[in-house]
Every structure is written in structure tokens, then in C-alpha cells.
Design an enzyme around this catalytic site. Structure first.
Site: not given
Ligand code: THU
Length: 134
Positions: A45-47, A56, A58, A93, A96
Site C-alpha cells: 500500500n502507498i498512502e 492498496c 492488491e 477492500c 480492490c
Molecule cells: N489497504 C490495503 O492496502 N488493502 C486493502 O484491501 C485494504 C486497505 C490499505 C490502505 C491504507 O493504506 C491502509 O490499508 C489502511 O486503510
């Protein structure tokens, strides 16, 4: 798919999780997506400070694989949790799952892992029985 292959994909996902950029949530997610011809694409994941541009793990894996010319996917492994911990229920989520629905058929599998020994396997239809289609 044999257990050895699943363990090696879980290890790729755990390694990919190290690359997570998570200054806002601290929640690190890693993914390992395998194509039907056996290529493996990692994702993390890359915020983003603006939140909604966050990607996310995935989707990072899917978009890398698709950008490299792939369309046929066998399985994705997902691991995640706060800080150094891996939780039992780090499910993809809805966004995804919708991306998976665009590219995957009924034979695609989603493995949610808590460790190389503890994991569960689902069909896409288990997690998203209905998806948006045009
Ligand atoms: N996140 C994912 O990488 N995959 C998911 O399917 C659900 C959420 C990440 C997004 C965010 O960076 C962190 O989890 C918290 O929501």
C-alpha cells in the site's frame, strides 16, 4: 496449487509489505499476485497526504502486472496489519475486489495469510458475490 507454492507466495507478500508507504495509518499491507503462467508480482500500500490517492497493496500488484502485459491471473496472497503485526482478517477492500472482478474469473483464488502456516483461501465470488459490470 501445492502448499510449497503457497508458502513461497506468502513470503513474497510479507517481503512486499516491507515496502509499504504508510505514514498516515501505520497499517502495512503486502500482496503477491501470480499469473496463470507463474509470474509473481508484489504489491504494497502507498498512502498519500490527500488520503483518496492512496493505493492498496492488491491494486499495486494488479496494476504492475497489467502494465507488464498480463491479463490472466491465478491467485493473490494478502497479508497485513499494524506495524510489525500480521492480522488474521486482512481482507481486500471493496475497490480492490471490483478490480479483481474486472480481470479474474471463477477459478481465481484469494489467500488471506496470518503467517506462512496460517492462511485461508477464498474464491472471488465468496468475497464479492455480485460486482458491477457494463
Ligand atoms: N489497504 C490495503 O492496502 N488493502 C486493502 O484491501 C485494504 C486497505 C490499505 C490502505 C491504507 O493504506 C491502509 O490499508 C489502511 O486503510
Amino acid at each position: 496449487m501445492d502448499n510449497e507454492k503457497i508458502v513461497s507466495l506468502i513470503e513474497v507478500a510479507i517481503g512486499a509489505r516491507e515496502m509499504a508507504y504508510v505514514p498516515y495509518s501505520g497499517f502495512r499491507v503486502g500482496a503477491a499476485l501470480m499469473t496463470k503462467d507463474g509470474q509473481v508480482f508484489p504489491g504494497c500500500n502507498i498512502e498519500n497526504a490527500a488520503f483518496s490517492p492512496t493505493n492498496c497493496a492488491e491494486r499495486t500488484a494488479f496494476f504492475s502486472a497489467i502494465a507488464a502485459g498480463n491479463r490472466d491471473f491465478a491467485v493473490i496472497v494478502v497479508v497485513g496489519g499494524p506495524g510489525d503485526l500480521l492480522i488474521k482478517n486482512c481482507f481486500p477492500c471493496g475497490v480492490c475486489l471490483q478490480v479483481m472482478a474486472e480481470f479474474c474469473r471463477e477459478d481465481f483464488r484469494i489467500i488471506i495469510a496470518e503467517s506462512p502456516k496460517h492462511w485461508r483461501k477464498f474464491a472471488l465470488s465468496d468475497l464479492l458475490p455480485f460486482s458491477f459490470k457494463l
